[in-house]
Design a protein around this motif. Structure first.
Motif, PDB file in Angstrom:
ATOM      1  N   LEU A  97      -1.900   2.033 -10.281  1.00 11.79           N
ATOM      2  CA  LEU A  97      -0.466   1.974 -10.745  1.00 11.79           C
ATOM      3  C   LEU A  97       0.404   3.020 -10.633  1.00 11.79           C
ATOM      4  O   LEU A  97       1.447   3.168 -10.125  1.00 11.79           O
ATOM      5  CB  LEU A  97      -0.306   1.427 -12.041  1.00 11.79           C
ATOM      6  N   ASP A  98      -0.345   4.392 -10.671  1.00  6.73           N
ATOM      7  CA  ASP A  98       0.402   5.670 -10.586  1.00  6.73           C
ATOM      8  C   ASP A  98       0.668   6.077  -9.114  1.00  6.73           C
ATOM      9  O   ASP A  98       1.391   7.088  -8.877  1.00  6.73           O
ATOM     10  CB  ASP A  98      -0.418   6.744 -11.308  1.00  6.73           C
ATOM     11  N   GLU A  99       0.315   5.088  -8.187  1.00  4.36           N
ATOM     12  CA  GLU A  99       0.319   5.416  -6.749  1.00  4.36           C
ATOM     13  C   GLU A  99       1.766   4.361  -6.227  1.00  4.36           C
ATOM     14  O   GLU A  99       2.150   4.603  -5.265  1.00  4.36           O
ATOM     15  CB  GLU A  99      -0.440   5.129  -5.676  1.00  4.36           C
ATOM     16  N   ILE A 100       2.204   3.780  -7.176  1.00  4.46           N
ATOM     17  CA  ILE A 100       3.274   2.539  -6.747  1.00  4.46           C
ATOM     18  C   ILE A 100       4.444   3.080  -7.866  1.00  4.46           C
ATOM     19  O   ILE A 100       4.388   3.365  -8.729  1.00  4.46           O
ATOM     20  CB  ILE A 100       2.827   1.360  -7.363  1.00  4.46           C
ATOM     21  N   ASP A 101       5.705   2.790  -7.036  1.00  4.53           N
ATOM     22  CA  ASP A 101       6.683   3.100  -7.773  1.00  4.53           C
ATOM     23  C   ASP A 101       7.648   1.982  -8.211  1.00  4.53           C
ATOM     24  O   ASP A 101       8.293   1.918  -9.329  1.00  4.53           O
ATOM     25  CB  ASP A 101       7.811   3.920  -6.661  1.00  4.53           C
TER      26      ASP A 101
END
Length: 127
Positions: A97-101
């Protein structure tokens, strides 16, 4: 691609690799290599499953590798998914999730899931 190639206003570029019949996506090592040479402003990706615990996932390892490369090439990543895929985990994760905005989904997204995604730092857009 065949339909677009003959249009004068289209400058068509294709990725190399094997085309999966299920998704009609180019996959494989050649596809990943080609994507690794790119930098894009915004990538729009679909997913078979998305959860706070597992991130974004698909059942196909080759497609996961391509999507992982796309995530790595993008300045901003937007996940397009219908709410039925939220809370579902396919076997191969391609992004945390921390790679998605941004997540774009439908109005049926449960409030608890929306809050969990927002707490994880994602913008949630319903359409």
């Amino acid at each position: 691609a065949a339909r677009l190639a003959g249009l004068p206003q289209i400058d068509l570029h294709l990725l190399p690799g094997r085309v999966r019949s299920t998704t009609q996506a180019a996959v494989g090592a050649d596809t990943v290599t080609a994507i690794n040479r790119l930098r894009v402003d915004v990538a729009f990706l679909g997913t078979n499953g998305i959860s706070v615990e597992h991130g974004l996932s698909t059942p196909d390892p080759d497609e996961a590798a391509v999507k992982r490369a796309i995530v790595g090439a993008a300045r901003q990543v937007v996940c397009l998914t219908d709410s039925s895929k939220v809370g579902t985990d396919a076997s191969v994760r391609f992004a945390a999730l921390d790679e998605i905005d941004v997540i774009v989904t439908d109005d049926d997204l449960p409030v608890g899931d929306r809050v969990a995604f927002e707490v994880a730092g994602l913008e949630v857009v319903t359409a």
